[in-house]
Write an enzyme that holds these catalytic residues in place. Sequence first.
Site, short mmCIF file in Angstrom:
data_model
loop_
_atom_site.label_atom_id
_atom_site.label_comp_id
_atom_site.label_asym_id
_atom_site.label_seq_id
_atom_site.Cartn_x
_atom_site.Cartn_y
_atom_site.Cartn_z
N GLU A 144 0.92 -1.08 -0.14
CA GLU A 144 -0.09 -0.06 -0.04
C GLU A 144 0.84 1.29 -0.07
O GLU A 144 1.31 1.65 1.04
CB GLU A 144 -1.00 -0.09 1.24
CG GLU A 144 -2.12 0.77 1.08
CD GLU A 144 -2.00 2.38 1.44
OE1 GLU A 144 -1.12 2.86 0.66
OE2 GLU A 144 -2.55 2.61 2.48
N GLU A 153 4.39 8.37 -4.30
CA GLU A 153 5.15 7.92 -3.14
C GLU A 153 6.19 6.95 -3.65
O GLU A 153 6.76 6.06 -2.87
CB GLU A 153 4.34 7.50 -1.99
CG GLU A 153 3.84 8.65 -1.25
CD GLU A 153 2.72 8.19 -0.14
OE1 GLU A 153 2.68 7.10 0.18
OE2 GLU A 153 1.96 9.15 0.40
N1 SAH Z 1 0.84 -1.27 4.95
C1 SAH Z 1 0.38 -0.35 6.17
C2 SAH Z 1 1.08 1.04 6.05
C3 SAH Z 1 0.97 1.62 4.49
S1 SAH Z 1 1.64 3.26 4.63
C4 SAH Z 1 -1.02 0.05 6.06
O1 SAH Z 1 -1.48 -0.30 5.00
O2 SAH Z 1 -1.79 0.28 6.88
C5 SAH Z 1 3.14 2.87 3.47
C6 SAH Z 1 4.34 2.80 4.59
O3 SAH Z 1 5.29 2.08 3.43
C7 SAH Z 1 5.00 3.97 5.30
O4 SAH Z 1 5.20 3.44 6.62
C8 SAH Z 1 6.34 3.95 4.49
O5 SAH Z 1 7.39 4.40 5.40
C9 SAH Z 1 6.58 2.80 3.70
N2 SAH Z 1 7.34 2.56 2.43
C10 SAH Z 1 7.13 3.24 1.54
N3 SAH Z 1 8.00 2.73 0.55
C11 SAH Z 1 8.77 1.88 1.10
C12 SAH Z 1 9.90 0.90 0.53
N4 SAH Z 1 9.93 1.02 -0.59
N5 SAH Z 1 10.50 0.17 1.36
C13 SAH Z 1 10.22 0.25 2.62
N6 SAH Z 1 9.21 0.68 3.10
C14 SAH Z 1 8.41 1.66 2.37
#
Ligand code: SAH
Length: 691
Positions: A144, A153
């Site tokens: 996500e 993002e």
């Molecule tokens: N999966 C959770 C949070 C989603 S928010 C949910 O659905 O509730 C997205 C998260 O991904 C954030 O915490 C951000 O720090 C992390 N993130 C984004 N790109 C990333 C990457 N390439 N590798 C590791 N973490 C990542």
Amino acid sequence: MKTFCGRANPTTGAMEWLEEAEDYDYHQEIARSRYADMLHDKDRNVKYYQGIRAAVSRVKERGEKAIVLDIGTGTGLLSMMAASAGADFCYAIEVFKPMANAAVKIVEKNGFSDKIKVINKHSTEVTVGPDGDMECRANILVTELFDTELIGEGALPTYEHAHKYLVQEGCEAVPHRATVYVQLVESKRMWSWNKLFPIHVEAEDGEKIIVPPSEMENCPGVPSVCDIQLNQMPSSDFTALSDVVTMFSVDFSKPVQSASTYYRVQLEPVKSGKAQIVLSWWDIDMDPSGMINCTMAPYWAKPTSTLQWRDHWMQCVYFLPKEEPVLQGEKVYLTACRDEYSVWYKLQKAREEENQADVGAESPVCRCHAHLLWNRPRFGELNDQNRTRQYIKSLRKVLNTDSVCLCISDGSLLPVLLHCLGAKQVQYFIPFFRSLQCSLAFFSHILFKANHLEDKIKILEARPELLKPSHFEDQKISVLVGEPFFSTSLLPWHNLYFWYARTAVSSHLTSSATVLPQSAALHMMIVEFQDLWRIRSPCGICEGFDVQTMDDMIKDSLNFRESKEAEPHPLWEYPCKSLSDPREVLTFDFKQTVPQHCLSTEGSVNLLRKGKSHGAVLWMEYHLDADISISTGLMKISDEKGNCEWNPHCKQAVYFFNSVIESETLSDPGAITYAINFDTKTGEIAMDFKL
Ligand code: SAH
């Protein structure tokens, strides 16, 4: 390690670098993050869970072990869903350390420590192999990583890398696919966020028109997305020129390419009009069949389904480089260009022979510099004819042919307006703290030129306290004006910098000088939010998983710095109901200099309506003169239920109460007491409320 945080000092306008403790950034990130909002997004959570269950079953049906890679695990929620659905093992990747730590705790608390390995790395750093972070490649990819624009993002490069190195060929992906939709519209309201409209000025010697510089006409603007709550845009504010069409899709179960590219669709206008705006949103199919669909479609595009309120995903407004007339039934081509992180649009009449390489290459670059200076709401504010009329009315009362004017505001049209109204001499002061001073100088130059005022307006590039009589050719200022607006202001009262600058130039004013606005007032009202309260409300249990650790973490971070602070929100996008009368709580007299002592007030408010008191909203009103005022907050309370109409160009300050009180009866006058203090040394306002 120390962190340095830059912010503008509201009393001097200067950027200051404050040394903050190591964990300052973390707390800021968490306090302002959208984690709480995501956990409250029931529609999203339910559909992820359904999609994950279906993916695990498909893998199991093939007789394989279900190995999950969850990129960006946050609280660990999606991994816990996978583990509950029967996955054999989950690798939960999270780059943000405090979140990875929280995920470890949450996973443990929910009893999944043997099934979920939290890895605190960026996914592109993750290794696979016997000694690696992951023992083997995964066959289920759960993520996500989307923002309102879908790809902002960095979802595309992350997927590209994951398919190359972290997951098996033919893996299951949840979501399986994302689709971006567009609709071509004409909207004077939204177009006013992108171009400066001519301003008609009734002067003594007839009507004059302030024209925008020609450089603005074809300027493609900046590629930063304008994301808004389109559901708050009434249908009367735009005209659909096309149906909703699919612009492009991304299949996340196959290798993904992040390199720049473009997509083109043919549109048949359903109405003739001026094509100005592309409205866009996306949906995600959690499974290949498309049965589990989570959509950001606004109310008019999905009239049957109930709308899920969310703030972490909204809708996008894209501005075409210039408006194009289109005719009903006469086909046009709409091109979406994208690079790794952003999308922009072009409209063409006929399918021109395109050099493929050209199309995607040129990301928009603002040529008029106004798009670098002003954000969308600021464009809207400058185009607000009502507001301009108020300024004209009050300026006409004080200007005469002998007026020597000084204007203190950021990127303002007031100097040009003053000229149209016949001021003899306009001094234009550029606040020195602008990080975009070159752009401001450039834009001012082309604006003045377009209006034949090149030699008539002088730009002063000195701090107000350093201005000398020679800057004003030894004349005294008879009219000091400001909007006031400063681009570095975060909260409504930060524009009180005008008062400080006015104080600094006092010695250059004539004894009877007019200061306009003559004063300002801080207003306050208690409200119940329809939805915004969710971003500050603990979640507790999310789809059966205990995420209280996250609630505690957010609370800690809020207490760390922000608890006694208000936060800016554009309330036209976030409906609320007034529970008390609006009340003037502090006044600031610009005719006088800033006093040495603090300005404070205390009192109590009566609740007039039943409801939940989520917080207080605060805003400024500027009194241009004794009769004319401009509100940057409440415009009116529009009905008996207390629904409010807010200034659509400004953010208001919202102070969320620690606990919500529900007023069932109205027998409790003075239910809420407040203490508000304006510290004249720092320019900040501190407040405290007791329920
Ligand atoms: N999966 C959770 C949070 C989603 S928010 C949910 O659905 O509730 C997205 C998260 O991904 C954030 O915490 C951000 O720090 C992390 N993130 C984004 N790109 C990333 C990457 N390439 N590798 C590791 N973490 C990542």
